[in-house]
Write a protein that holds these residues in place. Structure first.
Motif, PDB file in Angstrom:
ATOM      1  N   ALA A 199     -32.007   1.713 -22.326  1.00 15.50           N
ATOM      2  CA  ALA A 199     -32.363   2.320 -21.042  1.00 15.50           C
ATOM      3  C   ALA A 199     -32.560   3.827 -21.201  1.00 15.50           C
ATOM      4  O   ALA A 199     -33.479   4.414 -20.606  1.00 15.50           O
ATOM      5  CB  ALA A 199     -31.289   2.034 -20.000  1.00 15.50           C
ATOM      6  N   ALA A 200     -31.690   4.467 -22.008  1.00 16.24           N
ATOM      7  CA  ALA A 200     -31.857   5.893 -22.277  1.00 16.24           C
ATOM      8  C   ALA A 200     -33.152   6.146 -23.037  1.00 16.24           C
ATOM      9  O   ALA A 200     -33.857   7.126 -22.773  1.00 16.24           O
ATOM     10  CB  ALA A 200     -30.656   6.423 -23.060  1.00 16.24           C
ATOM     11  N   CYS A 201     -33.490   5.254 -23.978  1.00 11.02           N
ATOM     12  CA  CYS A 201     -34.747   5.384 -24.713  1.00 11.02           C
ATOM     13  C   CYS A 201     -35.944   5.301 -23.761  1.00 11.02           C
ATOM     14  O   CYS A 201     -36.910   6.064 -23.885  1.00 11.02           O
ATOM     15  CB  CYS A 201     -34.865   4.288 -25.768  1.00 11.02           C
ATOM     16  SG  CYS A 201     -33.773   4.465 -27.207  1.00 11.02           S
ATOM     17  N   CYS A 202     -35.886   4.352 -22.822  1.00 11.55           N
ATOM     18  CA  CYS A 202     -36.981   4.185 -21.863  1.00 11.55           C
ATOM     19  C   CYS A 202     -37.176   5.433 -21.019  1.00 11.55           C
ATOM     20  O   CYS A 202     -38.304   5.929 -20.860  1.00 11.55           O
ATOM     21  CB  CYS A 202     -36.693   2.992 -20.947  1.00 11.55           C
ATOM     22  SG  CYS A 202     -36.843   1.380 -21.725  1.00 11.55           S
ATOM     23  N   VAL A 241     -44.900  15.573 -12.342  1.00  8.20           N
ATOM     24  CA  VAL A 241     -44.201  14.784 -13.362  1.00  8.20           C
ATOM     25  C   VAL A 241     -43.239  15.624 -14.194  1.00  8.20           C
ATOM     26  O   VAL A 241     -42.380  15.068 -14.885  1.00  8.20           O
ATOM     27  CB  VAL A 241     -45.187  14.053 -14.296  1.00  8.20           C
ATOM     28  CG1 VAL A 241     -46.105  13.139 -13.491  1.00  8.20           C
ATOM     29  CG2 VAL A 241     -45.993  15.022 -15.158  1.00  8.20           C
ATOM     30  N   ARG A 242     -43.350  16.925 -14.104  1.00 11.48           N
ATOM     31  CA  ARG A 242     -42.452  17.774 -14.910  1.00 11.48           C
ATOM     32  C   ARG A 242     -40.993  17.529 -14.567  1.00 11.48           C
ATOM     33  O   ARG A 242     -40.107  17.646 -15.418  1.00 11.48           O
ATOM     34  CB  ARG A 242     -42.814  19.255 -14.702  1.00 11.48           C
ATOM     35  CG  ARG A 242     -42.029  20.218 -15.597  1.00 11.48           C
ATOM     36  CD  ARG A 242     -42.297  19.919 -17.060  1.00 11.48           C
ATOM     37  NE  ARG A 242     -41.518  20.761 -17.952  1.00 11.48           N
ATOM     38  CZ  ARG A 242     -40.264  20.512 -18.336  1.00 11.48           C
ATOM     39  NH1 ARG A 242     -39.622  19.449 -17.859  1.00 11.48           N
ATOM     40  NH2 ARG A 242     -39.641  21.319 -19.170  1.00 11.48           N
ATOM     41  N   LEU A 243     -40.739  17.161 -13.322  1.00  3.41           N
ATOM     42  CA  LEU A 243     -39.354  16.944 -12.894  1.00  3.41           C
ATOM     43  C   LEU A 243     -38.746  15.691 -13.505  1.00  3.41           C
ATOM     44  O   LEU A 243     -37.525  15.588 -13.632  1.00  3.41           O
ATOM     45  CB  LEU A 243     -39.300  16.865 -11.368  1.00  3.41           C
ATOM     46  CG  LEU A 243     -37.918  16.809 -10.709  1.00  3.41           C
ATOM     47  CD1 LEU A 243     -37.063  17.999 -11.122  1.00  3.41           C
ATOM     48  CD2 LEU A 243     -38.054  16.744  -9.203  1.00  3.41           C
ATOM     49  N   LEU A 244     -39.567  14.731 -13.905  1.00  7.46           N
ATOM     50  CA  LEU A 244     -39.047  13.476 -14.446  1.00  7.46           C
ATOM     51  C   LEU A 244     -38.241  13.691 -15.722  1.00  7.46           C
ATOM     52  O   LEU A 244     -37.371  12.886 -16.059  1.00  7.46           O
ATOM     53  CB  LEU A 244     -40.199  12.502 -14.723  1.00  7.46           C
ATOM     54  CG  LEU A 244     -40.935  11.969 -13.492  1.00  7.46           C
ATOM     55  CD1 LEU A 244     -42.141  11.135 -13.909  1.00  7.46           C
ATOM     56  CD2 LEU A 244     -40.007  11.148 -12.607  1.00  7.46           C
ATOM     57  N   SER A 297     -40.664   9.465 -19.603  1.00  8.83           N
ATOM     58  CA  SER A 297     -40.782  10.739 -18.887  1.00  8.83           C
ATOM     59  C   SER A 297     -41.450  11.806 -19.744  1.00  8.83           C
ATOM     60  O   SER A 297     -42.203  12.645 -19.234  1.00  8.83           O
ATOM     61  CB  SER A 297     -39.411  11.221 -18.403  1.00  8.83           C
ATOM     62  OG  SER A 297     -38.544  11.475 -19.491  1.00  8.83           O
ATOM     63  N   GLU A 298     -41.202  11.782 -21.051  1.00  9.04           N
ATOM     64  CA  GLU A 298     -41.886  12.706 -21.952  1.00  9.04           C
ATOM     65  C   GLU A 298     -43.353  12.304 -22.108  1.00  9.04           C
ATOM     66  O   GLU A 298     -44.244  13.159 -22.139  1.00  9.04           O
ATOM     67  CB  GLU A 298     -41.194  12.721 -23.319  1.00  9.04           C
ATOM     68  CG  GLU A 298     -39.798  13.334 -23.321  1.00  9.04           C
ATOM     69  CD  GLU A 298     -39.820  14.855 -23.282  1.00  9.04           C
ATOM     70  OE1 GLU A 298     -40.852  15.452 -23.642  1.00  9.04           O
ATOM     71  OE2 GLU A 298     -38.803  15.455 -22.883  1.00  9.04           O
ATOM     72  N   LEU A 358     -41.406   4.219 -13.002  1.00  8.78           N
ATOM     73  CA  LEU A 358     -42.120   5.194 -12.174  1.00  8.78           C
ATOM     74  C   LEU A 358     -43.041   6.054 -13.034  1.00  8.78           C
ATOM     75  O   LEU A 358     -44.213   6.273 -12.700  1.00  8.78           O
ATOM     76  CB  LEU A 358     -41.115   6.075 -11.432  1.00  8.78           C
ATOM     77  CG  LEU A 358     -41.688   7.148 -10.511  1.00  8.78           C
ATOM     78  CD1 LEU A 358     -42.386   6.511  -9.317  1.00  8.78           C
ATOM     79  CD2 LEU A 358     -40.581   8.102 -10.042  1.00  8.78           C
ATOM     80  N   ALA A 359     -42.523   6.538 -14.153  1.00  8.08           N
ATOM     81  CA  ALA A 359     -43.318   7.361 -15.063  1.00  8.08           C
ATOM     82  C   ALA A 359     -44.498   6.569 -15.624  1.00  8.08           C
ATOM     83  O   ALA A 359     -45.611   7.111 -15.775  1.00  8.08           O
ATOM     84  CB  ALA A 359     -42.441   7.880 -16.198  1.00  8.08           C
TER      85      ALA A 359
END
Length: 384
Positions: free
Chosen positions: A315-318, A355-358, A323-324, A248-249
């Motif tokens: 997955a955590a890296c992605c 996008v800040r919420l991502l 998102s950042e 999504l990001a």
């Protein structure tokens, strides 16, 4: 799904984004509502059933296929994806992975069709990143449980036909082991919705508190039929959810780059387009690199997920990187627009807020950092 069929689905979603969703962005922003006609079109496209197996009326996409579809949906206001997000995610996946045959037969077809919207109720006023500290309790009462507690910032709660509710069934067991996942129809007595939340961005995305006051739920509604397994069920679907959000990001990163390029090539200063200026070019180049790296990571991890490899770290890296990265890209897009980027007339201002919420929901960036580092240390020490 064979390649031609999937390509047709992806192209249909792309056309839907271009022809229906992007033209409706201003309506959603001004009314704080996704039009019901668009939600119905999402049902007709099968978007609510992306991850539900075909045997239950869904499309049954692989992780790689899901990532591509969500990437396309990411090219428009995030509120549209939010309509299906909780149903495609843990709202259905907890039942797909751990549900009893009866639970699957009862709920998955209705979720896949969009007849019922699912909502995931985990976060509480005193439990966010530390989800194992939740205080909502489920007390056994004969063949039922009585749920009592407040859930906060619950996405799609006003639209929900069913909640997946995480509640503590064993008060004597601290942490995650005493938590169960309940399938709770939204029309049960004892459920009250709070006032809709007023948010920084993502207008059209519906969130509010959900209050349970001795809400009577049959014990048979525990996902999997076994108490105390709820947190483990949630953990099982996290990897897929993190890849989904990364996709999504990445989609929104592309939209922001397109907006920035469109403005930079048209806007003139000192007699030439600002896209000719090297410092503007540097911002565009940095955004291109961020977006390309994020999408490469996401597609690679999705492919490994489909091979049933352990991709928890990846997955955590992605989720962390993508998102950042979209936050950095949004910031540059506003900067390239200059003063116009701060004005509501240009959509980069809106997407900057969206996008800040991502970087916060479904595991903050800081939680992803902790997970990544812990897995790195664990792997290193195991190999010593």
């Amino acid at each position: 799904m064979d390649n031609d069929t999937f390509a047709a689905l992806r192209d249909a979603v792309r056309r839907f984004v271009i022809e229906r969703l992007i033209p409706s962005e201003d309506i959603v922003e001004s009314t704080d509502e996704v039009p019901e006609a668009i939600i119905q079109e999402m049902r007709d496209l099968g978007l609510f059933g992306l991850t539900v197996p075909e045997e239950f009326g869904g499309i049954g996409l692989s992780m790689s296929e899901e990532a591509q579809v969500i990437y396309e949906l990411g090219h428009t206001a995030l509120a549209f994806r939010s309509v299906i997000g909780t149903t495609v995610g843990i709202g259905s996946q907890g039942i797909v992975i751990d549900g009893t045959p009866e639970q699957k037969a009862e709920w998955l077809p209705r979720l896949a069709s969009g007849e019922v919207v699912a909502s995931f109720a985990l976060t509480e006023p005193e439990a966010g990143s530390d989800a194992a500290s939740l205080r909502t309790v489920a007390k056994k009462d004969g063949s039922d449980y009585l749920l009592t507690g407040t859930k906060r910032f619950i996405t799609n709660a006003p639209r929900a036909g069913v909640f997946t509710v995480m509640a503590r069934t064993d008060p004597d067991t601290p942490g995650a082991n005493g938590i169960s996942a309940f399938i709770v129809p939204a029309n049960l007595p004892g459920i009250t919705l709070g006032q809709p939340d007023r948010k920084m961005g993502q207008r059209g995305t519906k969130t509010c508190d959900v209050i349970f006051d001795d809400c009577r739920v049959p014990a048979s509604n525990i996902i999997g039929g076994v108490a105390g397994m709820g947190f483990r069920t949630a953990m099982k679907v996290l990897d897929r959810g993190r890849i989904h959000l990364a996709a999504l990001a990445c989609g929104m990163s592309e939209r922001l780059i397109s907006e920035a390029l469109g403005y930079a090539t048209q806007r003139k200063q000192f007699g030439q387009p600002i896209s000719d200026f090297q410092l503007v070019q540097a911002m565009l180049a940095d955004s291109r690199v961020d977006a390309s790296v994020g999408w490469a990571m996401t597609t690679q991890t999705a492919a490994r997920y489909d091979l049933r490899e352990d991709v928890s770290l990846e997955a955590a890296c992605c989720k962390y990187f993508a998102s950042e990265a979209v936050g950095r890209i949004a910031d540059r897009a506003v900067q390239i627009h200059g003063g116009a980027g701060y004005m509501a007339d240009f959509k980069v201002e809106r997407f900057y807020r969206d996008v800040r919420l991502l970087r916060i929901y479904e595991g903050t960036s800081q939680i992803q950092q902790l997970l990544i580092a812990r897995k790195m240390v664990r792997a290193f020490t195991a190999g010593m």
